[in-house]
Design an enzyme around this catalytic site. Structure first.
Site, PDB file in Angstrom:
ATOM      1  N   LYS A   1     -13.130  -6.032  -4.113  1.00 51.16           N
ATOM      2  CA  LYS A   1     -14.252  -5.097  -4.036  1.00 51.16           C
ATOM      3  C   LYS A   1     -13.866  -3.685  -4.431  1.00 51.16           C
ATOM      4  CE  LYS A   1     -13.911  -4.937   1.016  1.00 51.16           C
ATOM      5  NZ  LYS A   1     -13.082  -3.744   1.217  1.00 51.16           N
TER       6      LYS A   1
ATOM      7  N   LYS B   1      -7.622 -12.402  -7.572  1.00 50.82           N
ATOM      8  CA  LYS B   1      -8.790 -12.492  -6.695  1.00 50.82           C
ATOM      9  C   LYS B   1      -9.811 -11.404  -7.055  1.00 50.82           C
ATOM     10  CE  LYS B   1      -9.752 -12.229  -1.747  1.00 50.82           C
ATOM     11  NZ  LYS B   1      -9.200 -12.083  -0.408  1.00 50.82           N
TER      12      LYS B   1
ATOM     13  N   LYS C   1       0.829  -1.211   0.000  1.00 53.98           N
ATOM     14  CA  LYS C   1       0.000   0.000   0.000  1.00 53.98           C
ATOM     15  C   LYS C   1       0.857   1.254   0.000  1.00 53.98           C
ATOM     16  CE  LYS C   1      -4.336  -1.666   1.985  1.00 53.98           C
ATOM     17  NZ  LYS C   1      -5.286  -1.515   3.096  1.00 53.98           N
TER      18      LYS C   1
END
Ligand code: TRP
Length: 331
Positions: A199, A196, A114
């Site tokens: 969202k 994956k 991140k």
């Protein structure tokens, strides 16, 4: 009777809850509700580690809460609440910060990833993310934490912090374990079936939201990336078709082999439309219940308030114990 084990998990309210969250995580939570004492939070404080637009963020968090209920999380069985409504999370995080080394926090893979992604905003919260997660889990003396692969390292850190504290003082925290579900299907992106389903994927065609309309669902599955070999089969060199088979199996409860046999020679178009229909049927009641709940904000807020009160009562006990052990003067 033995005390039931405590289960804790949460999801950050960013993007939209997907079929991947539903099949991969929440469907397991649903079955755990009957067997364990469960707490499921909306991890809104975690989400602040990256910039959010306040008005959108508030709406998204409320929608996630309504969707928790719509999927079948039941406030009569489990404690459902917003993390930010229970101040003990932030308070315990401070204490745990004093028992976490900068070295171990900066070694976390997610922190490194991140930081790379948000070079202009490598804030302290980003590095502290797993310590807040440790506070979430340890406040409730949780035994089991259902987490996906990407959060295992954070759970390991949680265990290290708990054991360190217990050794320095005396047994204070239950040392939690990762809960690996019996059938934990991992759902992949429709646009890139080797990744994956996420969202927060900016490509709307990559994910199915649990409240997408039937037309959106059918169209997205029609457009899902596959391959040019014509047979429906589950295999490593056919990640797109394998992902659709996994989804098909999860939403119908039928075995992958039997589905693959049935559709082997029917062609991708027919297969995809069957998968689409099955997903539509599975999500139909979720979407209807979400719409019903969204119109009743008073009810939603009353559930959230009650969840926060129940959580606070438990969290306060742990925090008081911790404050005493580290030598803070009693209030
Ligand atoms: N970090 C988790 C995720 O992104 C969400 C989360 C926050 C969580 N607190 C938690 C998961 C406590 C398990 C336990 O998926």
């Amino acid at each position: 009777m033995d005390k039931k084990k405590v289960v804790y998990s949460g999801i950050q309210p960013t993007g939209c809850l997907t079929l991947g969250n539903y099949i991969g995580a929440v469907s397991n939570w649903l079955t755990m509700q009957d067997e364990y004492d469960c707490l499921f939070s909306i991890a809104d404080l975690h989400a602040l580690t990256v910039r959010q637009v306040p008005a959108d963020f508030r709406k998204t968090a409320l929608r996630f809460f309504a969707q928790y209920l719509a999927m079948g999380l039941d406030p009569k069985k489990s404690i459902l609440y917003f993390q930010s409504h229970v101040p003990q999370h932030a308070e315990l995080t401070w204490i745990l910060n004093c028992f976490t080394y900068v070295g171990e926090a900066s070694r976390m893979t997610q922190f490194k990833d991140k930081s790379q992604k948000h070079l202009d905003n490598v804030n302290m919260g980003l590095m502290d993310y797993p310590v807040l997660m440790a506070a979430d889990i340890l406040l409730y003396q949780s035994d089991l934490v259902p987490v996906g692969g990407d959060q295992k390292q954070h759970l390991e850190l949680t265990r290290d912090i708990a054991m360190r504290f217990n050794n320095l003082y005396s047994p204070t925290f239950v040392v939690p374990e990762a809960y690996i579900p019996k059938q934990g299907a991992k759902i992949c992106s429709l646009a890139d079936p080797t990744a994956k389903m996420s969202k927060s994927d900016p490509d709307a065609n990559a994910t199915i939201s649990i409240i997408d309309s039937p037309e959106e669902i059918i169209n997205k599955i029609k457009r899902a990336v596959t391959d040019s070999e014509p047979h429906v089969a589950y295999s490593e060199d056919k990640p797109g078709i394998s992902n659709l088979l996994t989804i098909f199996s999860a939403v119908t409860g039928r075995g992958i082999d039997s589905l693959a046999d049935e559709y082997r020679d029917k062609g991708y178009a027919a297969f995809k439309s069957a998968v689409g229909e099955a997903v539509v049927e599975k999500l139909r009641p979720v979407r209807a219940e979400f719409e019903r709940l969204s119109a009743d904000k008073d009810y939603l807020m009353s559930v959230a308030r009650e969840g926060a009160e129940r959580a606070q009562r438990i969290a306060y006990k742990t925090l008081a114990k911790v404050y005493r052990k580290v030598g803070l003067v009693e209030r």
